[in-house]
Write an enzyme that holds these catalytic residues in place. Structure first.
Site, PDB file in Angstrom:
ATOM      1  N   GLU A 114      -7.521   9.495   0.416  1.00  0.00           N
ATOM      2  CA  GLU A 114      -6.514   9.191  -0.604  1.00  0.00           C
ATOM      3  C   GLU A 114      -6.924   9.734  -1.972  1.00  0.00           C
ATOM      4  O   GLU A 114      -6.085  10.193  -2.739  1.00  0.00           O
ATOM      5  CB  GLU A 114      -6.278   7.674  -0.668  1.00  0.00           C
ATOM      6  CG  GLU A 114      -5.540   7.188   0.574  1.00  0.00           C
ATOM      7  CD  GLU A 114      -5.630   5.692   0.812  1.00  0.00           C
ATOM      8  OE1 GLU A 114      -4.694   4.985   0.454  1.00  0.00           O
ATOM      9  OE2 GLU A 114      -6.654   5.240   1.370  1.00  0.00           O
ATOM     10  N   ASN A 164      -9.225   4.022  -9.232  1.00  0.00           N
ATOM     11  CA  ASN A 164      -8.492   3.028  -8.449  1.00  0.00           C
ATOM     12  C   ASN A 164      -8.936   1.651  -8.942  1.00  0.00           C
ATOM     13  O   ASN A 164     -10.022   1.187  -8.631  1.00  0.00           O
ATOM     14  CB  ASN A 164      -8.825   3.222  -6.963  1.00  0.00           C
ATOM     15  CG  ASN A 164      -8.109   2.228  -6.076  1.00  0.00           C
ATOM     16  OD1 ASN A 164      -7.426   1.322  -6.562  1.00  0.00           O
ATOM     17  ND2 ASN A 164      -8.264   2.385  -4.775  1.00  0.00           N
ATOM     18  N   HIS A 205       0.544   2.529   1.592  1.00  0.00           N
ATOM     19  CA  HIS A 205      -0.348   3.535   2.208  1.00  0.00           C
ATOM     20  C   HIS A 205       0.298   4.926   2.178  1.00  0.00           C
ATOM     21  O   HIS A 205      -0.086   5.806   2.953  1.00  0.00           O
ATOM     22  CB  HIS A 205      -0.657   3.204   3.689  1.00  0.00           C
ATOM     23  CG  HIS A 205      -1.535   2.013   3.904  1.00  0.00           C
ATOM     24  ND1 HIS A 205      -1.369   1.182   4.979  1.00  0.00           N
ATOM     25  CD2 HIS A 205      -2.591   1.536   3.216  1.00  0.00           C
ATOM     26  CE1 HIS A 205      -2.285   0.218   4.944  1.00  0.00           C
ATOM     27  NE2 HIS A 205      -3.047   0.415   3.873  1.00  0.00           N
ATOM     28  N   ARG A 217      -4.567   5.632  -9.126  1.00  0.00           N
ATOM     29  CA  ARG A 217      -3.836   5.058  -8.006  1.00  0.00           C
ATOM     30  C   ARG A 217      -2.971   3.932  -8.558  1.00  0.00           C
ATOM     31  O   ARG A 217      -3.452   3.052  -9.262  1.00  0.00           O
ATOM     32  CB  ARG A 217      -4.796   4.495  -6.977  1.00  0.00           C
ATOM     33  CG  ARG A 217      -4.042   3.850  -5.852  1.00  0.00           C
ATOM     34  CD  ARG A 217      -4.935   3.068  -4.947  1.00  0.00           C
ATOM     35  NE  ARG A 217      -4.139   2.443  -3.910  1.00  0.00           N
ATOM     36  CZ  ARG A 217      -4.415   1.267  -3.383  1.00  0.00           C
ATOM     37  NH1 ARG A 217      -5.461   0.595  -3.790  1.00  0.00           N
ATOM     38  NH2 ARG A 217      -3.655   0.766  -2.449  1.00  0.00           N
ATOM     39  N   ARG A 256      -3.905 -10.592   7.660  1.00  0.00           N
ATOM     40  CA  ARG A 256      -2.458 -10.774   7.450  1.00  0.00           C
ATOM     41  C   ARG A 256      -1.717 -10.850   8.788  1.00  0.00           C
ATOM     42  O   ARG A 256      -2.076 -10.138   9.735  1.00  0.00           O
ATOM     43  CB  ARG A 256      -1.885  -9.602   6.650  1.00  0.00           C
ATOM     44  CG  ARG A 256      -2.321  -9.593   5.219  1.00  0.00           C
ATOM     45  CD  ARG A 256      -1.802  -8.363   4.492  1.00  0.00           C
ATOM     46  NE  ARG A 256      -2.872  -7.740   3.742  1.00  0.00           N
ATOM     47  CZ  ARG A 256      -2.898  -6.459   3.391  1.00  0.00           C
ATOM     48  NH1 ARG A 256      -1.907  -5.654   3.716  1.00  0.00           N
ATOM     49  NH2 ARG A 256      -3.912  -5.987   2.714  1.00  0.00           N
TER      50      ARG A 256
END
Ligand code: ADP
Length: 396
Positions: free
Chosen positions: A383, A7, A180, A91, A241
């Site tokens: 993940e 990743n 996601h 990823r 955010r």
């Protein structure tokens, strides 16, 4: 068969080496500050002390070289040679409309990934650097790209289209993509197993609540709506955010003298739980402050819980019902109080939580009580394992 999962971020690189016969993690690690002063690699293998290597790493290729060296190191390595790595799973953040599933990487895929970079200018170029460096270092090993967006390519038009002039979709591919996806897919599969039902027969809502947060409505195993959009800025309130706001706020602020870049920076880095509380982007800090009576910290949490709860309501409407609600990621897996606050407003779904199982942390478990009409679960996301499974399936 060992699969290496990579990743790659702009200055960081996470990795895991998994033995896919048992799905056990053989080693994992993190490289930070690539190309900046103070590059550092931290490598861990179960049952061994952590190894920390502070050494200049100007490029991702140099960093990957050191990762490979750590994996085969006679003292703390876990394989004898790189030949024991059968495949690499990368990823990849944005697959646009080009990739609706994971894919074996070849030159054509790399070209398409470059084309998708416009939609994820911070992430895709970093992913590509990692892919290219790996191809140079392990030229004969098959590689697979697993996209954050792919799982959501099943969204119907009414869920993914923004009601803007249609030519903006045709010209610039402006639409909801969602992120996601690897996590939502993983936890939905694990939830079906935990419920002892077939995924194809279930209506699930997955709540990935971490620093970045998104919800996903999963009907019969397919994503039918999700809260992030063209970018990961949309939807819920997050660590820094803002999530959904009236879009007219942007020109309003620009007319007040802010530049577009400043507004972008405010919305991505200075808003959310940090912006409202003024304390921290980390939910633990904000929960701590709220418990000590800080009103803005409490408001930041209230907004978060309210948005998760009302989005759950929207997804019940999207699927005409719900069988199971899943909590995952840092906050979802660990915050007993957040789960209770969110579910406290879901009595119309017949939800009652079991305070004993809801107080558990970090293990796959049903947290609703036995009379609850909707099953509520905590499922730790993984993940890397999902990426490794897809890689194994495609690279065999
Ligand atoms: P990301 O991968 O998006 O960076 P994570 O899934 O690691 O995020 O989640 C990080 C968030 O989870 C942090 O805000 C952290 O405070 C929160 N978190 C972790 N453990 C707890 C806990 N025990 N209680 C409340 N929040 C927690």
């Amino acid at each position: 068969m060992n699969v290496l999962v990579i990743n790659c971020g702009s200055s960081s690189l996470k990795y895991q080496l998994l033995d896919m016969t048992t799905e056990e993690v053989l080693a994992k690690g993190l490289v930070e500050r690539i190309g900046i002063e103070g590059s550092v690699l931290v490598h861990e293998a179960p049952g061994q002390d952590k190894v920390k290597l502070v050494q200049p790493m100007k490029t991702h290729k140099e960093a990957l070289n050191l990762v490979m060296a750590a994996l085969v190191d006679p003292a703390h390595g876990v394989v004898k040679s790189l030949e024991e790595i059968s495949a690499v799973g990368h990823r990849a953040v944005h697959g646009a409309e080009t990739f609706s599933d994971s894919v074996v990487i070849d030159d054509a895929v790399i070209k398409s990934l470059e084309e998708c970079s416009e939609l994820a200018p911070l992430h895709n170029p970093a992913n590509l650097i990692g892919i290219n460096a790996c191809r140079e270092l392990l030229p004969n090993v098959p590689m697979v790209a697993v996209f954050d967006t792919a799982f959501h390519q099943t969204l119907p038009g009414e869920a993914f289209m923004y009601p803007l002039p249609y030519e903006l979709y045709e010209k610039f591919k402006i639409r909801k993509y969602g992120f996601h996806g690897t996590s939502h897919k993983f936890v939905s599969q694990a939830a079906a197993e935990l419920m002892g039902k077939k995924l194809e027969d279930l209506k699930l809502i997955s709540c990935h609540l971490g620093n970045g947060a998104s919800l996903c409505a999963i009907k019969n195993g397919k994503s039918v709506d999700t809260s992030m959009g063209l970018t990961p800025l949309a939807g819920l309130e997050m660590g820094t955010r803002c999530g959904d706001i009236d879009p007219a706020i942007i020109p309003f602020l620009v007319n007040k003298g802010y530049t577009v870049d400043e507004v972008d920076n405010i919305m991505n880095k200075k808003s959310g739980v940090l912006g409202v509380s003024g304390i921290s982007s980390d939910f633990r800090d904000v929960e701590g402050a709220a418990n000590s009576g800080n009103k803005r910290a409490q408001l930041a949490l209230d907004i978060f819980h309210y948005r998760v709860r009302t989005t759950i309501g929207a997804y019940v409407a999207a699927m005409d019902g719900v069988d199971g609600i899943i909590f995952t990621a840092g906050l979802g897996e660990n915050s007993t109080t957040s789960r209770a606050a969110i579910c406290g407003g879901l009595k119309y779904l017949g939800i009652t939580l079991d305070p004993v199982t809801n107080s558990k942390r970090g293990e796959a478990t049903v947290i609703s009580d036995k009379d609850s009409k909707t099953t509520v679960m905590v499922i730790p996301t993984n993940e890397e394992l999902m990426i490794a499974r897809d890689t194994l399936a495609l690279a065999k």
